[in-house]
Design an enzyme around this catalytic site. Structure first.
Site, short mmCIF file in Angstrom:
data_model
loop_
_atom_site.label_atom_id
_atom_site.label_comp_id
_atom_site.label_asym_id
_atom_site.label_seq_id
_atom_site.Cartn_x
_atom_site.Cartn_y
_atom_site.Cartn_z
N ASP A 38 -12.48 0.01 2.60
CA ASP A 38 -11.09 -0.20 2.97
C ASP A 38 -10.52 1.09 3.55
OD1 ASP A 38 -8.45 -0.88 3.23
OD2 ASP A 38 -8.19 -1.63 1.19
N PRO A 53 -5.06 -2.59 -7.92
CA PRO A 53 -5.05 -4.04 -7.69
C PRO A 53 -5.59 -4.44 -6.33
CG PRO A 53 -2.82 -3.12 -7.69
CD PRO A 53 -3.72 -2.06 -8.20
N ASP A 54 -5.41 -3.59 -5.32
CA ASP A 54 -5.96 -3.91 -4.00
C ASP A 54 -7.48 -3.98 -4.03
OD1 ASP A 54 -5.90 -1.14 -4.58
OD2 ASP A 54 -6.01 -0.61 -2.46
N GLY A 57 0.83 -1.19 0.00
CA GLY A 57 0.00 0.00 0.00
C GLY A 57 0.86 1.24 0.00
#
Length: 259
Positions: free
Chosen positions: A129, A108-109, A8
């Site tokens: 998130d 992508p997360d 991240g």
């Protein structure tokens, strides 16, 4: 043994899956200058402290920071003799590709979290998130990412408030004892904590109205545990959602003969 790496903007998480469970998790600050050799020395030291003597034979990477991917690839190639899958790259197959506007690049997360949540909780979900940004990912009937919302993260908002207002201190986020603060720190904490609670409720309610159906809300990310203290804000808090998704995507590629 599968090495899962989730990078991240603030931290990078390493986890090892033995086929049945994750053996351990290790976190390091994200830094694009860190070399593959440095990653390996750090990782092997922590594995030794955890008394893990395992042979990694598979790697998968999810990264929202493109500049770190090269050295992570080198780590996997040089020290584990394996070609890593990188989520979002053409050679990494997805069980359900995102359904978004042409030319849009989805983090992508967000892809990983969407598929992981679908596997655990089914369709009609919003994944919230709490990272550097607070993101809302809408999960389609087949597990695909079908759109979402991005807002500034909690700590980013606190930092911006401190930097933009000379008389306001930098404070750590926590749940205040009451809504009405009686000093500057409590006022800031209340504004951010209850402000983000309201943000989550309003955005999730509007997503459900737009989709025309009830939506379960799944929370993940570093600060999700703090906001999970609020009754009925989420349906579930899932701390290891991203790691679960990485494992699933690697398994899918293995089943398709891509690993």
């Amino acid at each position: 043994m599968l090495l899962c790496i989730d990078t991240g903007n603030t931290n990078t998480l390493f986890s090892i899956w033995d086929g049945e469970r994750f053996l351990s998790h290790w976190r390091i600050a994200t830094d694009h200058r860190r070399t593959a050799d440095e990653y390996f020395v750090w990782l092997r030291s922590l594995m030794s402290l955890s008394k893990l003597d395992v042979a990694v034979d598979g790697c998968i990477i999810s990264s929202t920071v493109p500049r770190v991917v090269f050295n992570l690839r080198v780590l996997c190639n040089r020290y584990f003799d394996t070609r890593p899958l990188v989520v979002g790259k053409p050679d990494c197959l997805l069980p359900a590709p995102p359904r978004v506007d042409a030319g849009t690049v989805v983090g992508p997360d967000r892809i990983v979290n969407t598929w992981a949540a679908f596997d655990r909780y089914g369709p009609d979900l919003v994944v919230v998130d709490f990272g550097t940004a607070t993101t809302f990912d809408v999960v389609g009937d087949d597990g695909a990412y079908v759109g979402g919302v991005i807002s500034p993260g909690v700590n980013l908002s606190l930092e911006a408030l401190h930097m933009g207002a000379a008389s306001l201190p930098h404070v750590d986020i926590s749940r205040p004892a009451q809504v009405i603060g009686t000093n500057t720190v409590e006022c800031i904490q209340s504004g951010v904590f209850w402000g983000y609670a309201g943000l989550v409720r309003e955005i999730c309610a509007r997503i459900a109205a737009e989709r025309g159906r009830p939506m379960k809300v799944i929370a993940t990310g570093g600060l999700a545990a703090l906001f999970d203290q609020i009754e009925d804000l989420f349906d579930r808090w899932d701390d290891d959602l991203t790691m679960h998704g990485l494992r699933l995507i690697h398994d899918y590629n293995k089943e398709m003969g891509n690993v």
